[in-house]
Write an enzyme that holds these catalytic residues in place. Sequence first.
Site, mmCIF file in Angstrom:
data_model
loop_
_atom_site.group_PDB
_atom_site.id
_atom_site.type_symbol
_atom_site.label_atom_id
_atom_site.label_comp_id
_atom_site.label_asym_id
_atom_site.label_seq_id
_atom_site.Cartn_x
_atom_site.Cartn_y
_atom_site.Cartn_z
ATOM 1 N N GLY A 274 0.801 -1.218 0.000
ATOM 2 C CA GLY A 274 0.000 0.000 0.000
ATOM 3 C C GLY A 274 0.832 1.265 0.000
ATOM 4 O O GLY A 274 0.285 2.361 -0.012
ATOM 5 N N CYS A 275 2.149 1.130 0.019
ATOM 6 C CA CYS A 275 3.023 2.298 -0.040
ATOM 7 C C CYS A 275 3.534 2.456 -1.461
ATOM 8 O O CYS A 275 3.888 1.463 -2.101
ATOM 9 C CB CYS A 275 4.215 2.133 0.906
ATOM 10 N N GLN A 276 3.596 3.684 -1.922
ATOM 11 C CA GLN A 276 4.136 3.976 -3.241
ATOM 12 C C GLN A 276 5.636 3.669 -3.268
ATOM 13 O O GLN A 276 6.152 3.107 -4.219
ATOM 14 C CB GLN A 276 3.880 5.438 -3.574
ATOM 15 N N SER A 277 6.313 4.030 -2.199
ATOM 16 C CA SER A 277 7.738 3.740 -2.059
ATOM 17 C C SER A 277 7.897 2.362 -1.427
ATOM 18 O O SER A 277 6.954 1.812 -0.879
ATOM 19 C CB SER A 277 8.392 4.760 -1.132
#
Length: 141
Positions: free
Chosen positions: A51-54
């Site tokens: 769920g994190c872009q990074s």
Amino acid sequence: MQTIKEIQEEIIDEFSMFEDWEERYQYMIDLGKDLPLIEAQYKTEDNIIKGCQSKVWVHAELNNDTIAFTADSDAIITKGIIAILIRVFSNQHPSAILEANTDFIDAIGLKEHLSPTRANGLVSMIKQLKMYAIAYQTQLN
């Protein structure tokens, strides 16, 4: 040992010292540089927060009834965000982590100054740290 609430209040005080968000972002970047880094052996797909872009890796270990977290990220702002969360939740009892609210995030204005994807990542990070707490709480019972 400081309580989660005491640590959150410290963070609110620290962020209130800065006049604008450029200074606050710089402070978060500095916090990320001081983050207790995850050991290379734990930088695995299993430890990536979904769920994190990074890319954000988090590892947790139970030490004397408290959870010690380590982490890393490939993005400097995200690394600062996880550093704040680890500062709040690391070396705390699983039940304290589960009972803790995260209102301090709104108090420092963080969520409103993040892009929608980073805000979603923040929620995913908190969720993952609490999932570790659930797992370790179950082991302790």
